[in-house]
Design a protein around this motif. Structure first.
Motif, PDB file in Angstrom:
ATOM      1  N   MET A 160      20.463  62.718 -25.909  1.00  0.00           N
ATOM      2  CA  MET A 160      20.902  63.272 -27.195  1.00  0.00           C
ATOM      3  C   MET A 160      19.687  63.653 -28.022  1.00  0.00           C
ATOM      4  O   MET A 160      18.785  62.842 -28.230  1.00  0.00           O
ATOM      5  N   ALA A 161      19.685  64.881 -28.471  1.00  0.00           N
ATOM      6  CA  ALA A 161      18.517  65.351 -29.246  1.00  0.00           C
ATOM      7  C   ALA A 161      18.656  64.977 -30.721  1.00  0.00           C
ATOM      8  O   ALA A 161      19.780  64.907 -31.236  1.00  0.00           O
ATOM      9  N   PHE A 162      17.527  64.668 -31.337  1.00  0.00           N
ATOM     10  CA  PHE A 162      17.544  64.403 -32.779  1.00  0.00           C
ATOM     11  C   PHE A 162      17.794  65.708 -33.519  1.00  0.00           C
ATOM     12  O   PHE A 162      17.353  66.777 -33.088  1.00  0.00           O
ATOM     13  N   LYS A 163      18.479  65.574 -34.657  1.00  0.00           N
ATOM     14  CA  LYS A 163      18.685  66.770 -35.486  1.00  0.00           C
ATOM     15  C   LYS A 163      17.357  67.158 -36.111  1.00  0.00           C
ATOM     16  O   LYS A 163      16.578  66.274 -36.485  1.00  0.00           O
ATOM     17  N   PRO A 164      17.077  68.431 -36.218  1.00  0.00           N
ATOM     18  CA  PRO A 164      15.805  68.816 -36.873  1.00  0.00           C
ATOM     19  C   PRO A 164      15.807  68.368 -38.329  1.00  0.00           C
ATOM     20  O   PRO A 164      16.866  68.293 -38.961  1.00  0.00           O
ATOM     21  N   ASP A 165      14.604  68.038 -38.846  1.00  0.00           N
ATOM     22  CA  ASP A 165      14.472  67.588 -40.241  1.00  0.00           C
ATOM     23  C   ASP A 165      15.004  68.633 -41.203  1.00  0.00           C
ATOM     24  O   ASP A 165      14.764  69.826 -41.040  1.00  0.00           O
ATOM     25  N   HIS A 166      15.728  68.139 -42.169  1.00  0.00           N
ATOM     26  CA  HIS A 166      16.172  69.036 -43.245  1.00  0.00           C
ATOM     27  C   HIS A 166      14.941  69.407 -44.078  1.00  0.00           C
ATOM     28  O   HIS A 166      13.972  68.640 -44.136  1.00  0.00           O
ATOM     29  N   GLU A 167      15.009  70.539 -44.723  1.00  0.00           N
ATOM     30  CA  GLU A 167      13.882  70.998 -45.569  1.00  0.00           C
ATOM     31  C   GLU A 167      13.556  69.953 -46.635  1.00  0.00           C
ATOM     32  O   GLU A 167      12.400  69.744 -46.997  1.00  0.00           O
ATOM     33  N   LEU A 168      14.602  69.259 -47.109  1.00  0.00           N
ATOM     34  CA  LEU A 168      14.426  68.224 -48.139  1.00  0.00           C
ATOM     35  C   LEU A 168      13.506  67.099 -47.659  1.00  0.00           C
ATOM     36  O   LEU A 168      12.687  66.582 -48.419  1.00  0.00           O
ATOM     37  N   HIS A 169      13.646  66.738 -46.367  1.00  0.00           N
ATOM     38  CA  HIS A 169      12.812  65.663 -45.816  1.00  0.00           C
ATOM     39  C   HIS A 169      11.337  66.040 -45.840  1.00  0.00           C
ATOM     40  O   HIS A 169      10.479  65.211 -46.115  1.00  0.00           O
ATOM     41  N   LYS A 170      11.075  67.316 -45.523  1.00  0.00           N
ATOM     42  CA  LYS A 170       9.677  67.773 -45.522  1.00  0.00           C
ATOM     43  C   LYS A 170       9.128  67.769 -46.938  1.00  0.00           C
ATOM     44  O   LYS A 170       8.004  67.366 -47.196  1.00  0.00           O
ATOM     45  N   ARG A 171       9.989  68.230 -47.859  1.00  0.00           N
ATOM     46  CA  ARG A 171       9.557  68.355 -49.253  1.00  0.00           C
ATOM     47  C   ARG A 171       9.272  66.970 -49.856  1.00  0.00           C
ATOM     48  O   ARG A 171       8.401  66.803 -50.688  1.00  0.00           O
ATOM     49  N   ARG A 172      10.050  65.996 -49.439  1.00  0.00           N
ATOM     50  CA  ARG A 172       9.911  64.664 -50.050  1.00  0.00           C
ATOM     51  C   ARG A 172       9.103  63.703 -49.179  1.00  0.00           C
ATOM     52  O   ARG A 172       9.099  62.507 -49.432  1.00  0.00           O
ATOM     53  N   PHE A 173       8.446  64.245 -48.157  1.00  0.00           N
ATOM     54  CA  PHE A 173       7.716  63.377 -47.226  1.00  0.00           C
ATOM     55  C   PHE A 173       6.683  62.520 -47.960  1.00  0.00           C
ATOM     56  O   PHE A 173       6.619  61.307 -47.779  1.00  0.00           O
ATOM     57  N   GLY A 174       5.912  63.168 -48.815  1.00  0.00           N
ATOM     58  CA  GLY A 174       4.837  62.468 -49.536  1.00  0.00           C
ATOM     59  C   GLY A 174       5.344  61.309 -50.364  1.00  0.00           C
ATOM     60  O   GLY A 174       4.823  60.200 -50.297  1.00  0.00           O
ATOM     61  N   ARG A 175       6.404  61.546 -51.114  1.00  0.00           N
ATOM     62  CA  ARG A 175       6.892  60.451 -51.975  1.00  0.00           C
ATOM     63  C   ARG A 175       7.605  59.363 -51.188  1.00  0.00           C
ATOM     64  O   ARG A 175       7.587  58.193 -51.564  1.00  0.00           O
ATOM     65  N   ASN A 176       8.217  59.755 -50.060  1.00  0.00           N
ATOM     66  CA  ASN A 176       8.855  58.732 -49.223  1.00  0.00           C
ATOM     67  C   ASN A 176       7.805  57.818 -48.588  1.00  0.00           C
ATOM     68  O   ASN A 176       7.997  56.605 -48.524  1.00  0.00           O
TER      69      ASN A 176
END
Lengths: 56, 310
Positions: free
Chosen positions: A1-17
């Motif tokens: 089973m393949a992982f779903k590609p990251d939503h744009e939101l995840h990339k945008r909030r990567f730093g703060r996460n």
């Protein structure tokens, strides 16, 4: 089973996460360190000895 | 769609914006004065407990900064100095700043209570309440003496540091409080003399806006005179000594001279040299406080080695 590609939101909030993750890890380390420090410096707990109970 | 457009226009809040919400520059003063209060106290504290206590005092200070930014977003947006803060700049929602402030306040107070003692935690809780409710919400927009009252909030950290070690209050911690309390008005009023436009735009009744610059200059002189005995008195307590007293005498003479020069000037003279004296006194006032607390620390170190002290 393949992982779903990251939503744009995840990339945008990567730093703060990552920042929040590090903050929580530091907080855990502080609580742990505080527990050790408190146990080391607090009043020494002593179990009642058997001989004391017998003499009473 | 509208929400997405707003976010892309204003920019996503990054971790640094949440740090900026805690006013790190104010926090550095809180950390320094609280640390001195803790280290000069006569009761030794486990280094790790001392470290975490200072950290949670700083966090409490930061939380009150976030709550202040939530409440003052409207006036921050009007001032050049503050308009790029995360809330007025639109990077963090006001409600989010409120949530961060309340949550961190709770964490800081509870954790200080667990790390040190209930009294220090209660004092931290009172400081946050005082800064946010009494100063920010109530008096800041109401009276030109706002900075005098606001100064009290900034004066609590060394008392909290002292309370971490001793669990109480003493003449020494009260004098450290009084030193910052009396120092704040001349420090901020000298700043407000050359940053007046900002406060005028925001409608905050700072003394130069509400009562005029001449009155402000006189107030700086009077408060500096009142500050001197407080600073010197601390030198005769258990945290003082010859090193502190000598430092304090020199610094107080310098501050008095600066305040006197501000008092003697008028607006024509100040504008002619671009508020050079006012800016110089403002910078000196920062050094004044830093060196006073540095001298407390130096006395404590000397006392540790059997030198200095009374």
């Amino acid at each position: 089973m393949a992982f779903k590609p990251d939503h744009e939101l995840h990339k945008r909030r990567f730093g703060r996460n990552v920042g929040l993750g590090i903050t929580l890890a530091v907080f855990m380390a502080l609580v742990f360190g505080l527990t050790i420090a408190k146990v080391a410096t607090g009043p020494q707990l002593k179990a009642p000895s058997a001989s004391t109970e017998i003499t009473e | 769609m509208t929400d997405i457009r707003v976010f892309t226009e204003t920019g996503e809040a990054q971790f640094g914006d949440y740090i900026a919400l805690l006013k790190p520059r104010v926090m550095s003063l809180v950390v320094f004065t609280a640390l001195v209060g803790l280290l000069v106290a006569p009761v030794p504290v486990n280094p790790f407990i001392a470290f975490t206590s200072i950290l949670f005092i700083a966090l409490g200070g930061g939380a009150s900064g976030a709550l202040n930014m939530w409440w003052d977003a409207d006036i921050d947006a009007k001032m050049r100095r503050t308009r790029n803060r995360p809330v007025p700049a639109g990077r963090i929602e006001p409600g989010e700043a409120l949530a961060v402030g309340v949550a961190l306040s709770g964490i800081a107070v509870v954790m200080l209570g667990l790390a040190a003692n209930a009294f220090a935690a209660a004092l931290l809780a009172f400081t946050i309440f005082f800064y946010v409710v009494i100063y920010s919400m109530w008096l800041k927009r109401l009276t030109p003496q706002n900075i005098v009252i606001g100064g009290a909030a900034g004066a609590f950290p060394p008392m909290i540091g002292w309370a971490v070690a001793t669990g109480g209050v003493s003449i020494e911690s009260l004098l450290m409080f009084a030193l910052i309390f009396m120092w704040t008005p001349p420090h901020f009023w000298s700043l407000s003399l050359f940053m007046n436009d900002d406060y005028t735009n925001a409608g905050v009744p700072m003394l130069p806006v509400a009562r005029g610059r001449k009155v402000t200059r006189a107030h700086i002189m009077v408060y500096t005179i009142l500050l001197v005995p407080v600073a010197l008195a601390a030198g005769f307590t258990s945290i003082g000594g010859p090193v502190y007293l000598a430092t304090s005498i020199v610094l107080n003479l310098g501050f008095l001279l600066g305040a006197w020069r501000i008092w003697r000037r008028d607006e024509v003279m100040a504008q002619a040299d671009g508020y050079a004296v006012e800016k110089k006194v403002f910078r000196f006032s920062l050094l004044y406080l830093f060196l006073h607390f540095g001298a407390f620390l130096a006395q404590a170190v000397l006392r540790h080695y059997g030198l200095g002290g009374w």
